[in-house]
Scaffold this active site. Structure first.
Site, mmCIF file in Angstrom:
data_model
loop_
_atom_site.group_PDB
_atom_site.id
_atom_site.type_symbol
_atom_site.label_atom_id
_atom_site.label_comp_id
_atom_site.label_asym_id
_atom_site.label_seq_id
_atom_site.Cartn_x
_atom_site.Cartn_y
_atom_site.Cartn_z
ATOM 1 N N LYS A 108 -45.222 -9.123 15.523
ATOM 2 C CA LYS A 108 -43.801 -8.765 15.448
ATOM 3 C C LYS A 108 -43.234 -9.327 14.157
ATOM 4 O O LYS A 108 -43.664 -10.391 13.686
ATOM 5 C CB LYS A 108 -43.058 -9.380 16.638
ATOM 6 C CG LYS A 108 -41.819 -8.619 17.013
ATOM 7 C CD LYS A 108 -42.156 -7.383 17.832
ATOM 8 C CE LYS A 108 -40.934 -6.693 18.357
ATOM 9 N NZ LYS A 108 -41.226 -5.522 19.161
ATOM 10 N N GLY A 168 -26.860 -1.145 27.448
ATOM 11 C CA GLY A 168 -27.246 -0.746 26.083
ATOM 12 C C GLY A 168 -27.750 0.683 26.058
ATOM 13 O O GLY A 168 -28.780 1.003 26.668
ATOM 14 N N TYR A 188 -30.155 5.521 25.490
ATOM 15 C CA TYR A 188 -29.546 6.863 25.455
ATOM 16 C C TYR A 188 -30.527 7.911 26.001
ATOM 17 O O TYR A 188 -30.168 8.732 26.850
ATOM 18 C CB TYR A 188 -29.143 7.192 24.015
ATOM 19 C CG TYR A 188 -28.733 8.627 23.804
ATOM 20 C CD1 TYR A 188 -27.492 9.093 24.255
ATOM 21 C CD2 TYR A 188 -29.583 9.526 23.163
ATOM 22 C CE1 TYR A 188 -27.115 10.414 24.065
ATOM 23 C CE2 TYR A 188 -29.213 10.849 22.965
ATOM 24 C CZ TYR A 188 -27.985 11.288 23.426
ATOM 25 O OH TYR A 188 -27.626 12.595 23.241
ATOM 26 N N GLY A 226 -28.560 2.512 23.197
ATOM 27 C CA GLY A 226 -28.998 2.776 21.821
ATOM 28 C C GLY A 226 -30.149 3.756 21.846
ATOM 29 O O GLY A 226 -30.175 4.698 22.650
ATOM 30 N N ASN A 227 -31.143 3.538 20.986
ATOM 31 C CA ASN A 227 -32.252 4.491 20.865
ATOM 32 C C ASN A 227 -32.906 4.786 22.213
ATOM 33 O O ASN A 227 -33.034 5.935 22.612
ATOM 34 C CB ASN A 227 -33.333 3.932 19.920
ATOM 35 C CG ASN A 227 -32.838 3.856 18.497
ATOM 36 O OD1 ASN A 227 -32.086 4.709 18.062
ATOM 37 N ND2 ASN A 227 -33.248 2.825 17.776
ATOM 38 N N VAL A 228 -33.309 3.739 22.931
ATOM 39 C CA VAL A 228 -34.029 3.950 24.200
ATOM 40 C C VAL A 228 -33.054 4.255 25.339
ATOM 41 O O VAL A 228 -33.242 5.208 26.099
ATOM 42 C CB VAL A 228 -34.880 2.716 24.578
ATOM 43 C CG1 VAL A 228 -35.627 2.978 25.883
ATOM 44 C CG2 VAL A 228 -35.851 2.361 23.470
HETATM 45 P P1 NAD Z 1 -31.031 -0.185 19.708
HETATM 46 O O1 NAD Z 1 -30.574 -1.261 18.778
HETATM 47 O O2 NAD Z 1 -31.084 1.222 19.256
HETATM 48 O O3 NAD Z 1 -30.137 -0.187 21.045
HETATM 49 C C1 NAD Z 1 -29.642 -1.350 21.641
HETATM 50 C C2 NAD Z 1 -28.228 -1.019 22.098
HETATM 51 O O4 NAD Z 1 -27.748 -2.143 22.841
HETATM 52 C C3 NAD Z 1 -27.253 -0.789 20.946
HETATM 53 O O5 NAD Z 1 -26.542 0.406 21.181
HETATM 54 C C4 NAD Z 1 -26.355 -2.029 20.983
HETATM 55 O O6 NAD Z 1 -25.045 -1.737 20.547
HETATM 56 C C5 NAD Z 1 -26.407 -2.393 22.442
HETATM 57 N N1 NAD Z 1 -26.133 -3.800 22.755
HETATM 58 C C6 NAD Z 1 -26.458 -4.904 22.043
HETATM 59 N N2 NAD Z 1 -26.037 -6.007 22.687
HETATM 60 C C7 NAD Z 1 -25.450 -5.574 23.823
HETATM 61 C C8 NAD Z 1 -24.816 -6.235 24.902
HETATM 62 N N3 NAD Z 1 -24.716 -7.554 24.947
HETATM 63 N N4 NAD Z 1 -24.330 -5.484 25.911
HETATM 64 C C9 NAD Z 1 -24.424 -4.142 25.881
HETATM 65 N N5 NAD Z 1 -24.996 -3.460 24.869
HETATM 66 C C10 NAD Z 1 -25.502 -4.173 23.864
HETATM 67 O O7 NAD Z 1 -32.456 -0.680 20.217
HETATM 68 P P2 NAD Z 1 -33.558 0.181 21.005
HETATM 69 O O8 NAD Z 1 -34.568 0.672 20.044
HETATM 70 O O9 NAD Z 1 -32.895 1.101 21.946
HETATM 71 O O10 NAD Z 1 -34.273 -0.986 21.830
HETATM 72 C C11 NAD Z 1 -33.611 -1.626 22.893
HETATM 73 C C12 NAD Z 1 -34.476 -2.751 23.413
HETATM 74 O O11 NAD Z 1 -35.728 -2.219 23.831
HETATM 75 C C13 NAD Z 1 -34.808 -3.829 22.366
HETATM 76 O O12 NAD Z 1 -34.950 -5.069 23.025
HETATM 77 C C14 NAD Z 1 -36.172 -3.389 21.851
HETATM 78 O O13 NAD Z 1 -36.921 -4.467 21.332
HETATM 79 C C15 NAD Z 1 -36.784 -2.862 23.132
HETATM 80 N N6 NAD Z 1 -37.853 -1.878 22.923
HETATM 81 C C16 NAD Z 1 -37.596 -0.774 22.177
HETATM 82 C C17 NAD Z 1 -38.617 0.154 21.997
HETATM 83 C C18 NAD Z 1 -38.387 1.414 21.222
HETATM 84 O O14 NAD Z 1 -39.224 2.333 21.288
HETATM 85 N N7 NAD Z 1 -37.270 1.540 20.498
HETATM 86 C C19 NAD Z 1 -39.883 -0.065 22.557
HETATM 87 C C20 NAD Z 1 -40.089 -1.204 23.342
HETATM 88 C C21 NAD Z 1 -39.059 -2.110 23.505
#
Ligand code: NAD
Length: 348
Positions: A77, A177, A183, A179-181
């Site tokens: 990481k 949250g 949503y 965000g990417n996932v």
């Molecule tokens: P992202 O940054 O796109 O989305 C995270 C969302 O959470 C954002 O919209 C942010 O505004 C919101 N957020 C942050 N703090 C918050 C809080 N205290 N309360 C409510 N909302 C809050 O990230 P992502 O890519 O969607 O990943 C989300 C999590 O999943 C992370 O921990 C990441 O490490 C993990 N993850 C992601 C993937 C992937 O494919 N993207 C894979 C495995 C794990």
């Protein structure tokens, strides 16, 4: 000036460049499975120590994720400490690509919180050890869609274990949250007929998702106490702690966020409350599976992601036999697999 530290089978690389206010940390855990494949975060951190500890915890989780998903990768990481100064993002990413190149292929980077597919496309100009960049119709290389699919399949498995059926229709589900996932997960759950409550510190993101998925929006601080069957942490880590666990009204925790437990004993606190905690590194492996297997046919990857559900069933059965939590069983299984790799390496 770049500096670099390393230690035994784990490697901790710290790169600093004062001219760019740049500090990146890459942690690798090597078991001889293959190149470490893990995301790069770019967030604000209170101190370098906090950033280093996060990189170490997340690299360990990536080792567990690859081992449980039977993928040929070590754990790794990267964390870039986001500068408060307005530093040119392209210059920061170019410098990070140099750091990745200095590891000669031991680490392959990809997106994580605070970085995007567009950032990966920038990195691609400066390193070949990157994946998850923009390609095709801009969704074919997006691990978040696959991560969401894996969480969805894992939720169905957890519901089956809890209620004997895997129908998510009408089920109240709370997502922290979007965000990417989060949503993409909300969209899948909406299509399955679930009743969604969501929150996000980014209010416009929450409102957009709510409009598309008929979800109720609550304040971020209110999400833990929402009456629901599944609570799905999809924001940042360490959110299951002594303050939040007592507030939960869910029966199941199943979400994407890495590093959800503030300490392992929170898994026992959840079990004591009758809450099934599906370990993050078990259920959120869809993105890693996608990126690792992207040379395979388009049909192959969703099938592999669907196997997350089977892994949950298998581990749950073994956990029942051994009177352990699913979390304890997953930890034990990952350790067994990783020590088998370490042993094979020693014998070579
Ligand atoms: P992202 O940054 O796109 O989305 C995270 C969302 O959470 C954002 O919209 C942010 O505004 C919101 N957020 C942050 N703090 C918050 C809080 N205290 N309360 C409510 N909302 C809050 O990230 P992502 O890519 O969607 O990943 C989300 C999590 O999943 C992370 O921990 C990441 O490490 C993990 N993850 C992601 C993937 C992937 O494919 N993207 C894979 C495995 C794990």
């Amino acid at each position: 000036m770049l500096s670099n530290l390393s230690a035994n089978t784990s490697e901790l690389h710290i790169f600093q460049d004062k001219s760019l206010d740049f500090c990146a940390i890459i942690c690798l855990q090597q078991y001889g499975r293959g190149p470490a494949l893990g995301g790069c975060r770019m967030l604000s951190y209170a101190s370098m120590d906090v950033a280093v500890q996060e990189a170490i915890r997340l690299a360990k989780a990536m080792s567990y994720k690859a081992a449980l998903s039977e993928l040929p990768h070590d754990g790794g990481k990267a964390v870039i400490m986001r500068s408060a100064n307005n530093i040119d993002r392209h210059a920061v990413l170019k410098r990070f690509a140099e750091c990745v190149n200095s590891l000669n292929g031991k680490y392959i980077t990809t997106i994580d919180s605070g970085t995007s597919q567009a950032d990966m496309s920038t990195l691609k100009k400066h390193t070949s050890f990157v994946t998850g960049y923009l390609a095709g119709d801009n969704t074919e290389n997006d691990p978040s869609i696959s991560t969401a699919l894996g969480i969805f399949k894992g939720m169905q498995a957890a519901v089956k274990l809890t209620y004997g059926h895997d129908n998510l229709a009408e089920l109240p589900i709370a997502i922290q949250g979007v965000g990417n996932v989060g949503y993409h997960l909300a969209k899948l759950l909406y299509q399955a007929g679930a009743q969604l409550t969501i929150c996000d510190i980014n209010q416009s993101r929450a409102l957009q998702c709510a409009a598309e998925c008929a979800a109720t929006v609550v304040a971020p601080s209110a999400i833990y106490a929402v009456p629901c069957v599944i609570f799905s942490p999809c924001a940042l880590g360490q959110i299951l702690n002594s303050l939040t666990v007592p507030q939960l009204k869910a029966r199941i925790i199943a979400g994407a966020a890495n590093d959800q437990l503030s300490s392992p004993d929170q898994a026992d606190a959840l079990a004591a409350r009758g809450i099934l905690y599906v370990p993050d590194y078990l259920i959120n492996a869809g993105g890693l599976i996608h990126l690792s297997l992207q040379q395979k046919t388009p049909q192959y990857i969703p099938r592999e992601i669907a196997r997350i559900a089977q892994r949950i069933f298998t581990l749950a059965e073994e956990a029942k036999l051994q009177q352990k939590t699913l979390f304890a069983m997953a930890e034990a299984m990952a350790e067994v697999r990783l020590s088998a790799n370490s042993k094979t390496n020693c014998e070579k």
